[in-house]
Every structure is written in C-alpha cells, then in structure tokens.
Design a protein around this motif. Structure first.
Motif, PDB file in Angstrom:
ATOM      1  N   VAL A 188     -10.369   8.031 -44.336  1.00  0.00           N
ATOM      2  CA  VAL A 188      -9.377   7.238 -43.413  1.00  0.00           C
ATOM      3  C   VAL A 188      -8.022   7.401 -43.656  1.00  0.00           C
ATOM      4  O   VAL A 188      -7.319   7.604 -42.777  1.00  0.00           O
ATOM      5  CB  VAL A 188      -9.904   5.891 -43.581  1.00  0.00           C
ATOM      6  CG1 VAL A 188      -9.106   4.993 -42.760  1.00  0.00           C
ATOM      7  CG2 VAL A 188     -11.410   5.760 -42.971  1.00  0.00           C
ATOM      8  N   THR A 242      -5.153   6.514 -36.961  1.00  0.00           N
ATOM      9  CA  THR A 242      -5.947   5.609 -37.728  1.00  0.00           C
ATOM     10  C   THR A 242      -6.710   4.312 -36.921  1.00  0.00           C
ATOM     11  O   THR A 242      -7.545   3.931 -36.850  1.00  0.00           O
ATOM     12  CB  THR A 242      -5.388   4.752 -38.953  1.00  0.00           C
ATOM     13  OG1 THR A 242      -4.169   4.320 -38.568  1.00  0.00           O
ATOM     14  CG2 THR A 242      -5.158   5.918 -40.212  1.00  0.00           C
ATOM     15  N   ALA A 243      -5.719   4.122 -35.929  1.00  0.00           N
ATOM     16  CA  ALA A 243      -6.338   3.081 -34.874  1.00  0.00           C
ATOM     17  C   ALA A 243      -7.328   3.331 -34.120  1.00  0.00           C
ATOM     18  O   ALA A 243      -8.288   2.460 -33.812  1.00  0.00           O
ATOM     19  CB  ALA A 243      -5.153   2.825 -33.888  1.00  0.00           C
ATOM     20  N   GLN A 277     -10.765   2.597 -36.090  1.00  0.00           N
ATOM     21  CA  GLN A 277     -10.656   1.201 -36.544  1.00  0.00           C
ATOM     22  C   GLN A 277     -11.640   0.498 -35.868  1.00  0.00           C
ATOM     23  O   GLN A 277     -12.382  -0.191 -36.434  1.00  0.00           O
ATOM     24  CB  GLN A 277      -9.349   0.491 -36.526  1.00  0.00           C
ATOM     25  CG  GLN A 277      -9.380  -0.849 -37.322  1.00  0.00           C
ATOM     26  CD  GLN A 277      -7.716  -1.527 -37.205  1.00  0.00           C
ATOM     27  OE1 GLN A 277      -7.079  -1.087 -36.428  1.00  0.00           O
ATOM     28  NE2 GLN A 277      -7.414  -1.902 -38.244  1.00  0.00           N
ATOM     29  N   THR A 278     -11.653   0.434 -34.492  1.00  0.00           N
ATOM     30  CA  THR A 278     -12.409  -0.297 -33.748  1.00  0.00           C
ATOM     31  C   THR A 278     -14.031   0.210 -33.833  1.00  0.00           C
ATOM     32  O   THR A 278     -15.119  -0.431 -33.829  1.00  0.00           O
ATOM     33  CB  THR A 278     -12.167   0.031 -31.951  1.00  0.00           C
ATOM     34  OG1 THR A 278     -11.149  -0.676 -31.894  1.00  0.00           O
ATOM     35  CG2 THR A 278     -13.138  -1.061 -31.298  1.00  0.00           C
ATOM     36  N   VAL A 295     -12.186  -1.401 -42.649  1.00  0.00           N
ATOM     37  CA  VAL A 295     -11.862  -1.424 -41.383  1.00  0.00           C
ATOM     38  C   VAL A 295     -10.361  -2.233 -41.212  1.00  0.00           C
ATOM     39  O   VAL A 295      -9.319  -1.758 -40.554  1.00  0.00           O
ATOM     40  CB  VAL A 295     -12.481  -2.518 -40.719  1.00  0.00           C
ATOM     41  CG1 VAL A 295     -11.935  -2.960 -39.572  1.00  0.00           C
ATOM     42  CG2 VAL A 295     -13.836  -1.754 -40.597  1.00  0.00           C
ATOM     43  N   MET A 325      -7.654  -1.236 -42.926  1.00  0.00           N
ATOM     44  CA  MET A 325      -6.738  -0.035 -43.049  1.00  0.00           C
ATOM     45  C   MET A 325      -5.463  -0.388 -43.624  1.00  0.00           C
ATOM     46  O   MET A 325      -4.714  -0.001 -43.004  1.00  0.00           O
ATOM     47  CB  MET A 325      -6.510   0.616 -41.553  1.00  0.00           C
ATOM     48  CG  MET A 325      -7.671   1.116 -40.826  1.00  0.00           C
ATOM     49  SD  MET A 325      -8.362   2.523 -41.159  1.00  0.00           S
ATOM     50  CE  MET A 325      -9.664   2.725 -40.145  1.00  0.00           C
ATOM     51  N   ALA A 374      -5.077  -7.652 -40.511  1.00  0.00           N
ATOM     52  CA  ALA A 374      -5.186  -6.537 -39.650  1.00  0.00           C
ATOM     53  C   ALA A 374      -5.120  -6.889 -38.365  1.00  0.00           C
ATOM     54  O   ALA A 374      -4.439  -6.234 -37.203  1.00  0.00           O
ATOM     55  CB  ALA A 374      -6.331  -5.615 -40.227  1.00  0.00           C
ATOM     56  N   THR A 381      -2.737  -6.003 -35.050  1.00  0.00           N
ATOM     57  CA  THR A 381      -3.173  -5.121 -33.908  1.00  0.00           C
ATOM     58  C   THR A 381      -3.606  -5.876 -32.994  1.00  0.00           C
ATOM     59  O   THR A 381      -3.581  -5.504 -31.527  1.00  0.00           O
ATOM     60  CB  THR A 381      -4.498  -4.128 -34.628  1.00  0.00           C
ATOM     61  OG1 THR A 381      -5.599  -5.094 -34.976  1.00  0.00           O
ATOM     62  CG2 THR A 381      -3.922  -3.456 -35.835  1.00  0.00           C
ATOM     63  N   ASP A 426      -6.613  -6.473 -32.197  1.00  0.00           N
ATOM     64  CA  ASP A 426      -7.924  -5.937 -31.684  1.00  0.00           C
ATOM     65  C   ASP A 426      -8.998  -7.004 -31.568  1.00  0.00           C
ATOM     66  O   ASP A 426      -9.221  -7.633 -32.742  1.00  0.00           O
ATOM     67  CB  ASP A 426      -8.422  -4.635 -32.608  1.00  0.00           C
ATOM     68  CG  ASP A 426      -9.565  -4.206 -32.125  1.00  0.00           C
ATOM     69  OD1 ASP A 426     -10.372  -4.586 -31.298  1.00  0.00           O
ATOM     70  OD2 ASP A 426      -9.701  -2.873 -32.423  1.00  0.00           O
ATOM     71  N   LEU A 481     -11.833  -6.716 -34.267  1.00  0.00           N
ATOM     72  CA  LEU A 481     -11.579  -7.421 -35.572  1.00  0.00           C
ATOM     73  C   LEU A 481     -11.690  -8.717 -35.691  1.00  0.00           C
ATOM     74  O   LEU A 481     -12.210  -9.263 -36.689  1.00  0.00           O
ATOM     75  CB  LEU A 481     -10.128  -6.809 -36.135  1.00  0.00           C
ATOM     76  CG  LEU A 481      -9.758  -5.322 -35.728  1.00  0.00           C
ATOM     77  CD1 LEU A 481      -8.397  -5.152 -36.791  1.00  0.00           C
ATOM     78  CD2 LEU A 481     -10.918  -4.310 -36.599  1.00  0.00           C
TER      79      LEU A 481
END
Length: 505
Positions: A273, A287-288, A291-292, A335, A337, A422, A426, A428, A431
């Motif tokens: 990673v 890296t994004a 991540q998901t 995850v 990161m 995180a 982001t 996301d 997450l």
C-alpha cells in the motif's frame, strides 16, 4: 552493478541475515536428527528432544534479530530490515515458541499415552517460521511470492500431516484454495511488472509508473496481487478454507495459523500500500484508488466472520470464524492509509498474539479436563471444576470482543480512531460505513464470544450425561495457557509496553 559489487552486497547482507541462516540450518538438522537418531537408532520417543531444539532455535533466532545493528536493504533490494520487520519476526518467534511448549506439555493424552504426531511436525513448523521471517522482510514481488509459497506449503503439510481423515480433507481444501490464490496473485504481479518495469516495491519508478496508469486497470492489478496476502490473512474473499483447516489441524497448529501468517501478511500488505503514489498529476492510480476496495473487503470480513460464528457448535470453528473477523479488523488500520493506522495494525498484532493463542490453548485444556471433544455444549458446568482455566478464558474472550478492561479495547480504539481521521480527510462514505458497522459488530462478537463462559458458569452439566472424569491436566500446559492470558489485562494498563517493544528495535 558489476559482479564484484553484487558479491560484496551479498557478503554485506549476510550480516543482517543471521536469524534466517540459523533457522535454515535448524530445519536441516531436525531432518537429519530424525533420519539418523530415530530411524537408525530406533529411539521411540525423540520428540521432546526435537521440540527442545526447536524452541532453542526459534528463541535464539528471535532474540538475535533484536540485537542486530544491521538495518536497510539486503541482497540487492530483495529484502529490507527495519523496526517493523523485526517486530513481526518477534511476534512469529513468540508464537512458535508458545506452540511448541504447549505441544510438548500436552503430548501425553488423558490416559497417559503418548500422542503420535509425526516427527516431521517440528521441522516443518521451523521451516514455516523461516518463511514468515522472510515474508516480514520482503520488499520485492519475487521475494514476496517465494516466501508466501514456502509458508503455504508448510501450512498444507501441517494441516494434513496426521492420519485422521478429517485432517486430509482439510489439507486438500487448504491446498486447493491456496493454489487458486497463488495463481491469482502471480497474475496480478505480472500485470504490475508490465506496468512499472520493476519488481521492487521501494523503487521510485514503481510508484511513478503506477501514477501514469488508468485507475481501474491499476486497481485491478493491485487487488489481484493482494490475493495471496488476503489468503494468509484469512480475509474475504479468500477465507473459505479457514474453518475446515482449523478444525482439521491439531490445536497447536490452528493456534499458530491464527496469528503468525496474519502478522507477516499484514506487514507485506502495508508495504504494498505504501508503495503506491499519494497523488498523481495525470489523474492516474493513487492510494485513494485502493482505499475504498480495501474498506469493502474489511467490512465484508468483519460481517461474515461474526455472523458465521454465531451459529457454530464447535469451539475451533468458532475461533476460526473469529479469526476471519479479526482479519477484517486488521484491515481497518490499513484502510486508514496513515502512519497512525499502520501503527495501530502493529499494535493490534502484538495484542492479538496473546489473545488468540490463549483462547485455543484454554478451550483445548477445558475439553481435555472433561474427557470430551471441542463441542461447545460440552463446556457446560466446567466453571466450578476448572475455575482458573474458566476465568482465564473469560478474560481472553472479553479481550477478543474488544471490551475494557482488556487490551482488545485499546487495539480497536486505535484502529477506529485512525479510520475516523481518514474519513474526515477524504469524506469517503465507505470509510464511515466501516467505522459504524465495525463498531456495531462488537455487539455481535459479544453474543458468541461469551457463549462458552456463559456455559462454564451459568449452565449445569446435563443430568442425562455421565459425571466429569477426574483428569489431571499437564501443569506446564496450564501455566503456559494461563500465563499468556495475563497480558490481556496487563497491556490494557500499560499499552506503552508494545509501543516500546516496537520502537526499541
């Protein structure tokens, strides 16, 4: 690089390769000892001597690793020695040491006979330890693949080495799923090599070239490469082998599988990673992009592991599905990161070492104490007969659930704190879903982790069954199992001990 430079690099690398050389020699010595002393001299019970040698080898190798001043790349960037690699090696060495001690202590069965495990068991276990040591240092896709294959082959043999039919069946299933995951991983590695032109994860060109690739293509290649690591982690979707292999393998082997391969695989996963670019000016893979998908796999592992464990009637299968759920919890830190997330993963590994080994040892001893198998309903009413073992198992189950005052709470707190940070960066939604549902799964875990303690203390033995036999348990095995339960509370009170363990190397 000239031939002279290559030879000099190899000679220099040997200074940081001492534990691995020691383990390699130990495997050969154990095989020769078996062939010469056991077969030629007809020694009937050489297993304790072989076990003693194995303990010495693993213990000295683990201690030696912490004293080595060498840090950096070995063998032309095939391997890399750093604090994290040595920490994982220490975890693997401690797990192997505990497993061998427990196996030696419990070798006589409840009728006083000696349980006949093949003598090759010890040499294969040391060979697997060697493979895990190499995995912890691998930063090249070639060394990653070869070390994983060494660990896998040893795992298949340890699972199916006994003469029991169930062991053979479990070993075959393990082999089939392992072969598929290895093939998928090798295909992913070939795609990454085609995209980047290098196998070195630490090379600048590796990240630079991935940043130029289309996001879907690079993401697929990376996920295919992670197949072998997810297999060792017992992560979804390569988790199907876990309950059958754990149930088929002897208790010490299943206990070793529950922590050692996961520890090494988690570190390799973090190395993969971190080799990805953080950003890409051309809109390529970063890296994004990974991540998901990792968040989805982590959430799937937690849900499948916990929900499947609810309906288990065998203690080993329950702990097997528990290990699938904990593989998902290990991925939570990855995850994130971030440095905090990666440190949380290492902290989780250090605490999970004690919890999972102790759980396997204690359920085995409790089953031995009443002369039955590992069926969960057979634990009813044992709390009054074996109070020390029952209390220790209750503490460990609370730690696996992640509740205070145990270190399992601290480990999950660090992981989910890093995950929430995180999410704030982001935004996301996956997450946030992993954060919410992951914490909610602690309630599901509570339902099955406390099933055995509930039976121990609050359910009497059924009246239609015979009274418990008066079985004397091996004292060494009892002290090993109970002693390993102490860190579950001790590390909650002093969590900085693991941090110092990690940073002092």
């Amino acid at each position: 690089m000239s031939l002279t430079d290559q030879l000099n690099d190899i000679l220099r690398s040997l200074g940081g390769f001492g534990p691995e050389i020691w383990l390699s020699v130990a495997v050969c010595v154990l095989l020769v000892v078996e062939l010469v002393l056991v077969r030629a001299l007809a020694l009937s019970n050489a297993r304790p001597y072989l076990a003693g040698l194995s303990v010495l080898v693993v213990g000295v190798a683990g201690a030696w690793a912490s004293w080595l001043p060498a840090r950096g790349f070995l063998f032309m960037h095939l391997l890399f020695v750093d604090n994290q690699a040595i920490f994982i090696q220490q975890v693997v060495a401690l797990a192997a040491l505990a497993v061998i001690l427990y196996e030696v202590a419990t070798s006589p069965d409840r009728f006083g006979r000696v349980v006949k495990l093949p003598l090759e068991w010890y040499s294969i276990l040391v060979a697997m330890t060697l493979g895990l040591f190499l995995m912890a240092m691998s930063v090249n896709l070639l060394s990653v693949y070869l070390s994983i294959e060494l660990v896998s082959i040893c795992s298949y043999l340890l699972t199916a080495l006994t003469t029991d039919r169930k062991a053979s069946e479990g070993g075959i299933k393990y082999l089939l799923f392992g072969s598929i995951s290895s093939a998928v991983m090798l295909y992913g590695m070939s795609l990454l090599y085609g995209m980047t032109g290098t196998l070195d994860l630490t090379a600048d060109v590796f990240g630079a070239q991935l940043a130029q690739q289309e996001i879907p293509v690079a993401t697929v290649a990376i996920l295919l490469t992670l197949a072998g690591l997810l297999f060792k982690l017992a992560g979804v979707p390569f988790h199907v082998w876990t309950p059958d292999a754990y149930e088929a393998a002897p208790v010490p082997v299943a206990a070793f599988f529950s922590i050692a391969p996961k520890a090494a695989a988690a570190l390799v996963l973090m190395r993969v990673v971190t080799s990805l670019p953080i950003d890409s000016p051309t809109g390529g893979a970063t890296t994004a992009a990974i991540q998901t998908p990792l968040a989805v796999l982590a959430l799937a592992g937690i849900l499948i592991g916990n929900l499947s464990a609810l309906r288990q009637t065998d203690a080993k299968r329950l702990l097997a599905y528990s290990s699938i759920a904990h593989a998902g919890f290990l991925l939570v830190g990855v995850v994130a990161m971030s440095e905090a997330g990666f440190n949380a993963v290492l902290f989780y590994i250090g605490t999970y070492l004690f919890s999972t080994l102790t759980a396997f040892f204690l359920v085995d001893l409790l089953a031995r104490s009443n002369g039955s198998d590992l069926t969960i309903r057979n634990f009813a009413g044992l709390g009054s007969q074996q109070p020390l073992l029952s209390i220790a198992l209750t503490v460990v189950m609370i730690a696996l659930t992640g509740l205070p005052p145990t270190v399992g709470f601290t480990a999950k707190l660090l992981s989910f704190s890093a995950l929430y940070d995180a999410y704030q960066q982001t935004g996301d939604a996956w997450l946030l879903a992993l954060f919410g549902l992951g914490l909610l799964n602690a309630l599901i875990g509570l339902a099955y982790y406390l099933k055995i303690p509930f039976l121990l203390f609050f359910r009497p033995r059924p009246t239609d069954t015979e009274p418990y036999p008066n079985v004397a348990l091996p004292k060494l095995a009892v002290w090993v199992a109970v002693g390993m339960a102490v860190p579950a509370i001790g590390l909650f009170l002093k969590p900085d001990l693991i941090s110092r363990w990690l940073t002092n190397w």
